[in-house]
Design an enzyme around this catalytic site. Structure first.
Site, PDB file in Angstrom:
ATOM      1  N   LYS A  93       0.851  -1.195   0.000  1.00 37.20           N
ATOM      2  CA  LYS A  93       0.000   0.000   0.000  1.00 37.20           C
ATOM      3  C   LYS A  93       0.884   1.242   0.000  1.00 37.20           C
ATOM      4  CE  LYS A  93      -4.010   1.883   2.566  1.00 37.20           C
ATOM      5  NZ  LYS A  93      -4.894   1.695   3.735  1.00 37.20           N
ATOM      6  N   SER A 116     -10.203  -0.168   7.074  1.00 38.72           N
ATOM      7  CA  SER A 116      -9.581   0.027   5.765  1.00 38.72           C
ATOM      8  C   SER A 116      -8.948  -1.212   5.139  1.00 38.72           C
ATOM      9  CB  SER A 116      -8.519   1.122   5.845  1.00 38.72           C
ATOM     10  OG  SER A 116      -9.129   2.378   5.829  1.00 38.72           O
ATOM     11  N   SER A 161      -9.739   2.016   2.882  1.00 41.73           N
ATOM     12  CA  SER A 161      -8.818   2.752   2.046  1.00 41.73           C
ATOM     13  C   SER A 161      -7.788   1.869   1.335  1.00 41.73           C
ATOM     14  CB  SER A 161      -8.082   3.782   2.904  1.00 41.73           C
ATOM     15  OG  SER A 161      -7.286   3.125   3.879  1.00 41.73           O
TER      16      SER A 161
END
Lengths: 488, 474
Positions: A65, A164, A140
């Protein structure tokens, strides 16, 4: 190659495939997913295979990420404020993994700095769901979820402040696991709300999640909230023996009676949840409906909003464009900082900063911030009380499958479903280990179920998830259009 | 101008001595090269987290105990949020809710009286970077960012610039005595904020408080206070006391005045909240007990001891306690058996003069107490003259050799038999002069002394030579 880590390791060891071939295949798929889902900020085209050893992770490609600091690799947090930022140090979680000879394929796009649940606030544009590109991937950790669900690699790193990791995992039909707070060092993770931020991973099986977190975790002198978990071996603890375990779900959130105007989708989702519980019961797990004061349940989202916005406001005060990030324009330093932040942040983040600032103001702090902390404590205490009796909380994730990005075609439930959408935040309040696994389909789209347990009891939580996963046919599933041989 | 009662409170920031910074593993040392002592966190790169230097906590607790403060049960930190170019994180890690010490007090001497100064609190925090402003640019040096800082806040209990400076001077010494800080104002290790208000002599109601920020020397603290008292008093005399505003001012060194920075309405809301990255921890009581044992004998107690037990004058005692090095040196001398007055005399006259001349500290002074003792012992035994002692002192320093190396060649001849023999021989060879002396030319006595000295190359004990000559000639 849509395989589990164990399978890939086996193939690498007996020479069926080389690490280089895996990496090349992964890069090719990454570009395909990039074209269709916009899942990456950076694809590392120079990546090549690594030495294969007896280490189960050696030679295996993965995604990171973009809010993990990676030395020499662009790390933007999907924000314009860091659009050209190349760190000179690597996050502990990543460097721990690197010791296992894994190969990073790319940095995945996300909601800006993790502050969103939709995948629509990245500076590189919307991240789309590989099951249906008109839908959200969730956020997210959007790009990580989308790329794993599209079979780019067996795992990607995520971070989880509210849900997330665990919500996009559900929307993309994969596994998302955030371990107990502090099990994985946050050093090098761009902060959103420090007391709620967790590192974790997205995979296509519980076993893979256990393998990956075993490699990411460990006490770190650079993170004072990290703790020594050297006696916890998640992968080795998975035996699927769950007879006599006890789980509960929260009536006030799950019971259909709470939603008299429920959409068909929501009804199906909740019915599917109950149906999944039967699998556990078949394995000798006791599942109870537990009632919790509705007033307490109703506070969850407000508490989260107060605490996360307040901490975020402070955590992101370092983004001024003075030391790093694009320098703003202006006659003096204040104007320069203002220009940098005005241009750099999306409106969603600015909104959260305004809320956070307001909450932290001297005259409001007691009413909002301190009360939110108190209620957080009440919720955590309530959970810990229940964890004395139960091994974990089992809940459906959100109200069903991933919503449409433009919202136009979503089936609207007129009832307030906030609690159903936001309850995973309980896991962040308490730092509890929490895992989402796919538990079926609604409208041909994946939905997920979540198990959350008490702190440090990760092995138990994973084992229950593992047992449940074994009862269902969703392990290692990939979005249909990205299945082997069907690549465009 | 009428005389009003001044009410003064101080905030004293003092940089703590440690190997690494307080929340960063970068070195904590004064460095001329900008940005040499930095780690990623000192520039607040995304993802960096604070660490915690336990030695800094220990020193903070030590100071808290010295100040007789109440120590909290748990240690944790707060964030003070504000934007400034010298604050890379956009917040300072400090202590607001539960400082390392509250409600303390310490006694200081002011001229001829002593005063109990009340301490509101003392807290541990990190320093900011330092800024250098030029005409078109400003430069930032992050060496100082994250340096441990102890901020001590007094109650508004001081009544003059004299008391304020006496307090600061005393605290500076305490910091040094406890080995918490070098407390060197020249290196900017001490910075002060000053609160001043005035009130009628017979009033109990506090006046309007004015804060003067960032005063960097004790002399400036005195000037700032005096100026502010004068400014406020003149306004009060003129019936315009309402013009004295609760505000923040700064001291302008050039004009010796204070200048308004911002008023109360512009006061910054620092949005304090608990630092989430440093877990709260219980202060172990056994540890606290151990720290208690590290409390040094403070300068004021030492001074009392020097005067009461060792017979020093207040003047000498004051000089010796000025620096911990002096006091330690002196006490070492006394513990080795040296006469306190002799030791004090050496220290306050010769040694300090030498240090000042050479621009060195006592740490780099070659003649350690043990060496000095070699000289004073012989002086005591009168085997060397004070003139010789001085020569040995200088020579030893110059050649960096122990005094005993010079003692043998300089040793006085104080043996009566030996001296008598030498004198007899000289008298035998100077019969004429003896005659003249006996006939009244008494100034020839000095001639005989000179002859003896010549013969002994100056080593004869002059008092004994005189005695023997006297007995032989008269």
């Amino acid at each position: 190659m849509i395989k589990t880590i164990e399978e890939l390791h086996e193939m690498l060891k007996n020479g069926e495939v080389t690490s280089d071939e895996l990496v090349k295949d992964s890069l090719k798929k990454a570009h395909n997913v990039q074209d269709k889902c916009n899942a990456f900020v950076t694809i590392l085209d120079d990546a090549h295979g690594s030495e294969v050893t007896d280490d189960i992770l050696s030679g295996i490609p993965y995604g990171i990420k973009d809010n993990y600091s990676t030395k020499g690799i662009l790390s933007t947090g999907s924000s314009n404020t860091l659009k050209d930022y190349v760190p000179f140090f690597t996050a502990t979680a990543v460097s721990n993994l690197e010791k296992h000879n894994v190969v990073p394929i790319g940095k995945t796009a996300m909601d800006e700095f993790g502050m969103g649940g939709t995948g629509t606030t990245a500076h590189t544009g919307n991240i789309l769901n590989p099951w249906d590109t008109k839908r959200m991937a969730g956020g997210s950790s959007s790009g990580s979820a989308a790329s794993v669900a599209a079979g780019v690699y067996p795992f990607a790193l995520g971070s989880d402040t509210g849900d997330s990791i665990r919500k996009p995992a559900a929307f993309c039909g994969i596994v998302g696991y955030k371990p107990t707070y502090g099990m994985i060092s946050r050093y090098g993770l761009f902060p959103f709300a420090s007391s709620l931020d967790h590192c974790g991973c997205l995979t296509r099986s519980v076993k893979d999640a256990a393998i990956v977190v075993d490699a990411m975790k460990g006490i770190d002198k650079n993170d004072l909230t990290s703790w020594d978990s050297s006696d916890i071996h998640l992968y080795d603890s998975l035996d699927g023996k769950v007879k006599g375990k006890k789980l509960f779900y929260i009536k006030e959130i799950v019971n259909l009676e709470n939603y008299p105007d429920a959409s068909l989708e929501l009804k199906e989702h909740l019915n599917n949840f109950y149906h999944t519980l039967d699998y556990l019961k078949e394995e000798g797990v006791e599942v109870d409906e537990v009632s919790i004061d509705k007033n307490l349940i109703n506070t969850i989202f407000s508490v989260y909003e107060c605490l996360s916005c307040a901490e975020a406001t402070s955590n992101m005060s370092n983004l001024t464009g003075i030391i790093f990030g694009p320098r703003g324009e202006g006659k003096n330093i204040n104007e320069m900082m203002k220009d940098h932040r005005t241009k750099g942040f999306s409106s969603l983040i600015k909104r959260r900063f305004v809320i956070g600032s307001y909450i932290l103001q001297k005259e409001n702090q007691e009413r909002y911030f301190v009360n939110a902390q108190r209620v957080r404590r009440l919720i955590v205490d309530k959970m810990n009380e229940l964890f004395k009796t139960y091994d974990g909380l089992i809940m459906p994730v959100s109200t069903g499958p991933a919503p449409y990005i433009d919202g136009s075609k979503d089936e609207i439930t007129k009832d307030n479903t906030t609690n159903l959408e936001e309850h995973l935040q309980i896991g962040n309040f308490g730092g509890f280990p929490s895992i989402t696994i796919p538990n079926g389909f609604v409208n041909d789209l994946p939905v997920g179920i979540n198990i959350t347990g008490k702190c440090y009891d990760d092995a138990n939580v994973l084992n229950i998830a593992f047992a449940l996963e074994c009862k269902m046919p969703y392990k290692n599933q990939v979005a249909p259009q990205f299945k082997e041989g069907e690549n465009a | 101008m009428r005389k009003y009662k001044a009410v003064i409170g101080l905030e004293m920031h003092c940089e703590v001595k440690s190997n690494s910074k307080v929340f960063s593993s970068a070195r904590n040392s004064y460095n001329d090269t900008p940005n040499a002592n930095i780690r990623p966190i000192d520039l607040a790169f995304p993802g960096t987290l604070p660490t915690l230097n336990i030695e800094c906590i220990r020193k903070a607790l030590l100071m808290s105990l010295i100040l007789n403060c109440k120590v909290p049960e748990y240690m944790y930190f707060d964030r003070k949020n504000y934007y400034y170019p010298d604050l890379p994180k956009g917040y300072q890690i400090t202590q607001m809710h539960d400082p390392v010490g509250v409600n303390g007090h310490i006694t200081i001497d002011v001229d001829d009286y002593s005063k109990d100064v009340l301490i509101h609190d003392i807290h541990l925090e990190e320093d900011s970077a330092s800024l250098d402003h030029y005409s078109t640019i400003s430069l930032i040096d992050y060496n100082r960012a994250g340096v441990p800082l102890l901020e001590l806040v007094t109650e508004p209990c001081l009544s003059s610039s004299k008391e304020a400076v006496a307090f600061l001077e005393y605290m500076r010494r305490v910091y040094q005595y406890a080995d918490i800080s070098e407390a060197d104002t020249k290196k900017g290790q001490i910075r002060c904020d000053v609160n001043v208000s005035i009130m009628d002599e017979d009033s109990t109601e506090l006046g309007t408080k004015v804060e003067i920020k960032n005063v960097n020397s004790f002399a400036n603290v005195a000037s700032a206070i005096d100026y502010e008292i004068k400014r406020q008093s003149e306004l009060k005399d003129a019936g315009r006391y309402d013009e004295v505003e609760q505000e923040t001012r700064r001291f302008d060194e050039e004009s010796g005045t204070t200048i308004r920075m911002r008023g109360k309405v512009d006061a910054i809301d620092y949005k304090y909240y608990v630092e989430p990255n440093i877990p709260k921890f219980k202060i172990d009581s056994a540890w606290l007990e151990k720290i208690k044992k590290d409390i040094p004998v403070l300068p004021r107690e030492r001074k009392q001891h020097y005067m009461d037990d060792l017979g020093l004058s207040e003047y000498d005692a004051n000089i010796i306690i000025k620096e911990k090095d002096y006091a330690d040196y002196f006490e070492k001398c006394v513990s080795l058996g040296m006469n306190p007055k002799v030791a004090a005399n050496y220290l306050t006259v010769q040694i300090i003069a030498y240090l000042n001349k050479e621009g060195i500290t006592l740490k780099d002074f070659y003649l350690i107490p043990e060496y000095l003792l070699e000289i004073t012992t012989e002086l005591d035994k009168e085997t060397i003259s004070s003139k010789q002692a001085k020569e040995i002192f200088n020579k030893s320093l110059e050649e960096k050799k122990e005094p005993k190396n010079y003692l043998s060649e300089n040793k006085q001849i104080s043996n009566e038999v030996e001296l008598a023999e030498i004198i007899n021989k000289i008298l035998e060879n100077n019969q004429e002069q003896i005659e003249e002396y006996k006939n009244g030319k008494t100034n020839l006595f000095q001639y005989f002394v000179g002859q003896v000295m010549k013969e002994t190359k100056g080593k004869a004990n002059p008092n004994m030579v005189r005695d023997i000559l006297n007995s032989k000639l008269n």
